[in-house]
Design a protein around this motif. Sequence first.
Motif, PDB file in Angstrom:
ATOM      1  N   MET A   1     -10.526  17.675  49.770  1.00 44.10           N
ATOM      2  CA  MET A   1     -11.565  18.137  50.691  1.00 44.10           C
ATOM      3  C   MET A   1     -12.508  16.962  50.975  1.00 44.10           C
ATOM      4  O   MET A   1     -12.914  16.259  50.072  1.00 44.10           O
ATOM      5  CB  MET A   1     -12.348  19.288  50.059  1.00 44.10           C
ATOM      6  N   GLU A   2     -12.831  16.794  52.211  1.00 42.37           N
ATOM      7  CA  GLU A   2     -13.767  15.749  52.611  1.00 42.37           C
ATOM      8  C   GLU A   2     -15.178  16.342  52.588  1.00 42.37           C
ATOM      9  O   GLU A   2     -15.565  17.115  53.461  1.00 42.37           O
ATOM     10  CB  GLU A   2     -13.419  15.239  54.007  1.00 42.37           C
ATOM     11  N   TRP A   3     -15.943  16.005  51.547  1.00 45.99           N
ATOM     12  CA  TRP A   3     -17.270  16.580  51.352  1.00 45.99           C
ATOM     13  C   TRP A   3     -18.205  16.285  52.517  1.00 45.99           C
ATOM     14  O   TRP A   3     -18.977  17.147  52.928  1.00 45.99           O
ATOM     15  CB  TRP A   3     -17.898  16.049  50.060  1.00 45.99           C
ATOM     16  N   SER A   4     -18.129  15.075  53.057  1.00 48.85           N
ATOM     17  CA  SER A   4     -19.076  14.706  54.103  1.00 48.85           C
ATOM     18  C   SER A   4     -18.873  15.517  55.378  1.00 48.85           C
ATOM     19  O   SER A   4     -19.841  15.868  56.051  1.00 48.85           O
ATOM     20  CB  SER A   4     -19.004  13.216  54.403  1.00 48.85           C
ATOM     21  N   ASN A   5     -17.625  15.834  55.712  1.00 49.87           N
ATOM     22  CA  ASN A   5     -17.377  16.649  56.913  1.00 49.87           C
ATOM     23  C   ASN A   5     -17.978  18.040  56.762  1.00 49.87           C
ATOM     24  O   ASN A   5     -18.599  18.564  57.697  1.00 49.87           O
ATOM     25  CB  ASN A   5     -15.885  16.756  57.197  1.00 49.87           C
ATOM     26  N   VAL A   6     -17.794  18.649  55.611  1.00 49.56           N
ATOM     27  CA  VAL A   6     -18.360  19.981  55.363  1.00 49.56           C
ATOM     28  C   VAL A   6     -19.884  19.908  55.383  1.00 49.56           C
ATOM     29  O   VAL A   6     -20.550  20.773  55.960  1.00 49.56           O
ATOM     30  CB  VAL A   6     -17.848  20.544  54.012  1.00 49.56           C
ATOM     31  N   THR A   7     -20.433  18.868  54.796  1.00 50.87           N
ATOM     32  CA  THR A   7     -21.889  18.716  54.751  1.00 50.87           C
ATOM     33  C   THR A   7     -22.474  18.562  56.150  1.00 50.87           C
ATOM     34  O   THR A   7     -23.483  19.198  56.484  1.00 50.87           O
ATOM     35  CB  THR A   7     -22.271  17.501  53.875  1.00 50.87           C
ATOM     36  N   TRP A   8     -21.857  17.738  56.992  1.00 49.48           N
ATOM     37  CA  TRP A   8     -22.336  17.571  58.373  1.00 49.48           C
ATOM     38  C   TRP A   8     -22.205  18.872  59.153  1.00 49.48           C
ATOM     39  O   TRP A   8     -23.096  19.238  59.933  1.00 49.48           O
ATOM     40  CB  TRP A   8     -21.588  16.441  59.080  1.00 49.48           C
ATOM     41  N   ALA A  64     -31.024  11.068  55.226  1.00 49.65           N
ATOM     42  CA  ALA A  64     -30.434  10.885  53.896  1.00 49.65           C
ATOM     43  C   ALA A  64     -28.913  10.801  53.971  1.00 49.65           C
ATOM     44  O   ALA A  64     -28.296   9.970  53.303  1.00 49.65           O
ATOM     45  CB  ALA A  64     -30.852  12.025  52.975  1.00 49.65           C
ATOM     46  N   LEU A  65     -28.303  11.646  54.794  1.00 49.29           N
ATOM     47  CA  LEU A  65     -26.844  11.613  54.928  1.00 49.29           C
ATOM     48  C   LEU A  65     -26.377  10.321  55.595  1.00 49.29           C
ATOM     49  O   LEU A  65     -25.383   9.731  55.188  1.00 49.29           O
ATOM     50  CB  LEU A  65     -26.345  12.813  55.735  1.00 49.29           C
ATOM     51  N   ALA A  66     -27.092   9.900  56.625  1.00 55.62           N
ATOM     52  CA  ALA A  66     -26.684   8.718  57.377  1.00 55.62           C
ATOM     53  C   ALA A  66     -26.869   7.426  56.576  1.00 55.62           C
ATOM     54  O   ALA A  66     -26.081   6.495  56.711  1.00 55.62           O
ATOM     55  CB  ALA A  66     -27.462   8.632  58.691  1.00 55.62           C
ATOM     56  N   THR A  67     -27.905   7.387  55.754  1.00 55.94           N
ATOM     57  CA  THR A  67     -28.193   6.166  55.006  1.00 55.94           C
ATOM     58  C   THR A  67     -27.658   6.186  53.581  1.00 55.94           C
ATOM     59  O   THR A  67     -27.608   5.141  52.935  1.00 55.94           O
ATOM     60  CB  THR A  67     -29.709   5.905  54.954  1.00 55.94           C
ATOM     61  N   GLY A  68     -27.298   7.366  53.091  1.00 54.85           N
ATOM     62  CA  GLY A  68     -26.792   7.474  51.722  1.00 54.85           C
ATOM     63  C   GLY A  68     -27.868   7.431  50.658  1.00 54.85           C
ATOM     64  O   GLY A  68     -27.564   7.209  49.485  1.00 54.85           O
ATOM     65  N   HIS A  69     -29.111   7.665  51.028  1.00 54.79           N
ATOM     66  CA  HIS A  69     -30.205   7.672  50.051  1.00 54.79           C
ATOM     67  C   HIS A  69     -30.234   9.005  49.311  1.00 54.79           C
ATOM     68  O   HIS A  69     -30.709  10.008  49.842  1.00 54.79           O
ATOM     69  CB  HIS A  69     -31.555   7.424  50.729  1.00 54.79           C
ATOM     70  N   ARG A  70     -29.741   8.990  48.101  1.00 53.23           N
ATOM     71  CA  ARG A  70     -29.680  10.217  47.293  1.00 53.23           C
ATOM     72  C   ARG A  70     -31.073  10.761  46.981  1.00 53.23           C
ATOM     73  O   ARG A  70     -31.275  11.977  46.939  1.00 53.23           O
ATOM     74  CB  ARG A  70     -28.918   9.946  46.007  1.00 53.23           C
ATOM     75  N   GLU A  71     -32.043   9.862  46.770  1.00 51.60           N
ATOM     76  CA  GLU A  71     -33.404  10.286  46.435  1.00 51.60           C
ATOM     77  C   GLU A  71     -34.017  11.093  47.575  1.00 51.60           C
ATOM     78  O   GLU A  71     -34.677  12.106  47.353  1.00 51.60           O
ATOM     79  CB  GLU A  71     -34.294   9.078  46.113  1.00 51.60           C
ATOM     80  N   VAL A  72     -33.801  10.643  48.807  1.00 51.74           N
ATOM     81  CA  VAL A  72     -34.318  11.378  49.976  1.00 51.74           C
ATOM     82  C   VAL A  72     -33.630  12.734  50.072  1.00 51.74           C
ATOM     83  O   VAL A  72     -34.270  13.758  50.348  1.00 51.74           O
ATOM     84  CB  VAL A  72     -34.115  10.562  51.274  1.00 51.74           C
ATOM     85  N   ALA A  73     -32.333  12.763  49.816  1.00 48.64           N
ATOM     86  CA  ALA A  73     -31.590  14.022  49.865  1.00 48.64           C
ATOM     87  C   ALA A  73     -32.122  15.011  48.831  1.00 48.64           C
ATOM     88  O   ALA A  73     -32.270  16.206  49.127  1.00 48.64           O
ATOM     89  CB  ALA A  73     -30.104  13.771  49.637  1.00 48.64           C
ATOM     90  N   VAL A 134     -23.635  19.301  46.243  1.00 52.65           N
ATOM     91  CA  VAL A 134     -23.195  17.946  46.623  1.00 52.65           C
ATOM     92  C   VAL A 134     -24.269  16.901  46.321  1.00 52.65           C
ATOM     93  O   VAL A 134     -23.939  15.760  46.003  1.00 52.65           O
ATOM     94  CB  VAL A 134     -22.725  17.849  48.093  1.00 52.65           C
ATOM     95  N   ALA A 135     -25.542  17.272  46.411  1.00 50.97           N
ATOM     96  CA  ALA A 135     -26.602  16.310  46.129  1.00 50.97           C
ATOM     97  C   ALA A 135     -26.719  16.046  44.625  1.00 50.97           C
ATOM     98  O   ALA A 135     -26.844  14.893  44.197  1.00 50.97           O
ATOM     99  CB  ALA A 135     -27.926  16.794  46.689  1.00 50.97           C
ATOM    100  N   VAL A 136     -26.663  17.099  43.839  1.00 56.43           N
ATOM    101  CA  VAL A 136     -26.807  16.946  42.389  1.00 56.43           C
ATOM    102  C   VAL A 136     -25.592  16.246  41.777  1.00 56.43           C
ATOM    103  O   VAL A 136     -25.734  15.448  40.853  1.00 56.43           O
ATOM    104  CB  VAL A 136     -27.066  18.325  41.733  1.00 56.43           C
ATOM    105  N   THR A 137     -24.416  16.509  42.310  1.00 54.89           N
ATOM    106  CA  THR A 137     -23.200  15.879  41.779  1.00 54.89           C
ATOM    107  C   THR A 137     -22.893  14.545  42.447  1.00 54.89           C
ATOM    108  O   THR A 137     -21.818  13.979  42.235  1.00 54.89           O
ATOM    109  CB  THR A 137     -21.990  16.817  41.911  1.00 54.89           C
ATOM    110  N   ASP A 138     -23.813  14.071  43.272  1.00 58.20           N
ATOM    111  CA  ASP A 138     -23.695  12.767  43.942  1.00 58.20           C
ATOM    112  C   ASP A 138     -22.422  12.650  44.801  1.00 58.20           C
ATOM    113  O   ASP A 138     -21.684  11.673  44.730  1.00 58.20           O
ATOM    114  CB  ASP A 138     -23.751  11.640  42.915  1.00 58.20           C
ATOM    115  N   ARG A 139     -22.189  13.666  45.639  1.00 56.11           N
ATOM    116  CA  ARG A 139     -21.018  13.672  46.534  1.00 56.11           C
ATOM    117  C   ARG A 139     -21.420  13.602  47.995  1.00 56.11           C
ATOM    118  O   ARG A 139     -20.664  14.000  48.866  1.00 56.11           O
ATOM    119  CB  ARG A 139     -20.201  14.937  46.291  1.00 56.11           C
ATOM    120  N   LEU A 140     -22.599  13.076  48.271  1.00 57.76           N
ATOM    121  CA  LEU A 140     -23.069  12.972  49.657  1.00 57.76           C
ATOM    122  C   LEU A 140     -22.282  11.933  50.422  1.00 57.76           C
ATOM    123  O   LEU A 140     -21.946  10.913  50.010  1.00 57.76           O
ATOM    124  CB  LEU A 140     -24.561  12.624  49.696  1.00 57.76           C
TER     125      LEU A 140
END
Length: 140
Positions: A1-8, A64-73, A134-140
């Motif tokens: 499963m592609e996590w980012s596609n589902v997230t977007w 956060a999704l575009a830049t990959g900043h987990r802290e912002v997410a 996805v944010a807590v498990t670092d899968r963004l």
Amino acid sequence: MEWSNVTWFLTALGAVVVLITRVRLGSTVVDGTGHGAGRHGYSAILLRLHTIVGIITLIGWVVALATGHREVALVMLAGWWLLTVIGLLLLARWLPSGGKHSEDKQSDAWGSGAGLSVLGHVGMLVGVCYFTFVAVTDRL
């Protein structure tokens, strides 16, 4: 499963829920209260808060999704949860009232009942649970 596609995809659906809630309820606000579809009115402040929190959260989440900043997410997760709680409070206008002087439920052009609102806001709850995962498990 592609996590980012589902997230977007779920992010886009979240934007639709915020927009439709604003459009559906925004035209029924009179003197600080709303008297749209449902069994009860709602506070115009609650609707404004839903819209403002939704816009800020969506912008921050997309950044956060575009830049990959987990802290912002992780910070934006608080916004998603707040948005979900406010949406569920707006959904509560459909709860039945057993009072002798209670009004009949109101309908509008969006549907004959609470179906659209339930779908949107319970779906938002499920989506926010996914965002948390996805944010807590670092899968963004």
